[in-house]
Write an enzyme that holds these catalytic residues in place. Structure first.
Site: not given
Ligand code: PMP
Length: 283
Positions: A30, A49, A97, A99, A143, A175, A199
């Site tokens: 997503y 991305r 379903r 895997h 993501k 993060e 991310l």
């Molecule tokens: N880390 C995570 C786990 C996230 O879900 C997000 C939000 N997308 C971010 C960092 C920040 O990424 P961005 O600046 O691209 O929104």
């Protein structure tokens, strides 16, 4: 309005299959884009991305990237949303379903726009957080729709009466639940390197550019919880939170417990960047 595969439909015209692998396995990816003044902020970076996330899970898009660009523009127009977000997800498709990848499976794309104000209170006053172990998998750079660890972490923040969680692996900060975290130490910005454990935030990269323009050094180096607690300033970056000060972690004040000067400067520059890209200062 919902972009469903190739068509822009009313919400009640969209029917989702119970056999969608998004439901069974979270088998999909997503993106969340921000809309200001009816225009997408950093659209190319988000699309890039998305393509990378899809590639990494061996998911092919239902159509070309150029067509996706056109369809997203159509969706923004059709939705009439000027200040808000665009959410987009692609699942591997629908099949009984099992895997392993089904032999025949068409990906399902779904996107829509939501009107949303900027989170003014948090950006102005700053947010509070607690540290929790980062129990996610080892491909946090993808993501993916699998957000259960993020969901549980964010709920823990709510249960403990704070705004956010700071995730850590054995005391090393990675993060937050939906944002990247940066600290300021001796005037330099420090944040976790963009490897498989975080991310690769788009906002993170925008902030790097702004920091470079301001001649603020950026160190992509991991830091510990202790270093976070001892930092002069801390802030999170993200599509919906932009640059938001973090003023308290685990009940301890960061710096003097108020948003710091480097954070404020980056916020100011960030708003100018929004205006540069979308033609108007945000509300
Ligand atoms: N880390 C995570 C786990 C996230 O879900 C997000 C939000 N997308 C971010 C960092 C920040 O990424 P961005 O600046 O691209 O929104």
């Amino acid at each position: 309005m919902i972009l469903y595969n190739d068509a822009i439909l009313e919400r009640n015209e969209v029917a989702v299959s119970p056999e969608d692998r998004g439901y069974y396995f979270g088998d999909g990816v997503y993106e969340v884009f921000r809309l200001y003044n009816g225009r997408l902020f950093e659209p190319e970076a988000h699309k890039e991305r998305l393509l990378r996330s899809a590639r990494e899970i061996r998911l092919s898009l239902p159509y070309s990237a150029d067509k996706l660009t056109r369809r997203l523009d159509d969706l923004v127009q059709a939705s009439g949303v000027t200040e808000g977000t665009l959410y987009l997800q692609i699942t591997r498709g629908c099949a009984p379903r099992a895997h392993g990848f089904p032999a025949e499976c068409t990906p399902v794309l779904m996107a829509y726009c939501t009107e949303a104000a900027r989170p003014a209170a948090g950006m102005e006053r700053g947010i509070t957080a607690v540290t929790v172990p980062d129990i996610r998998w080892l491909r946090c750079d993808i993501k993916s729709l699998n957000l259960l660890p993020n969901v549980l972490a964010k709920q823990e923040a709510a249960d403990r009466g704070v705004n956010e969680v700071v995730l850590h692996r054995n005391g090393t900060v990675t993060e937050c639940s939906a944002s990247n975290l940066m600290i300021v130490r001796d005037g330099a910005i420090r944040t976790h390197p963009a490897n498989n454990l975080i991310l690769h935030g788009i906002t993170r990269k925008v902030v790097f550019r702004l920091a470079q323009e301001l001649a603020l050094p950026v160190e992509e180096e991991p830091f510990s919880i202790e270093e976070l607690l001892a930092a002069e300033e801390a802030f999170v970056t993200g599509t919906t939170v932009e640059v938001t000060p973090v003023i308290e972690v685990d009940g301890r004040r960061i710096g003097n417990g108020r948003p710091g000067p480097v954070t404020r400067l980056l916020q100011e520059r960030f708003v100018q960047e929004i205006a540069r890209q979308t033609g108007r200062l945000p509300n």
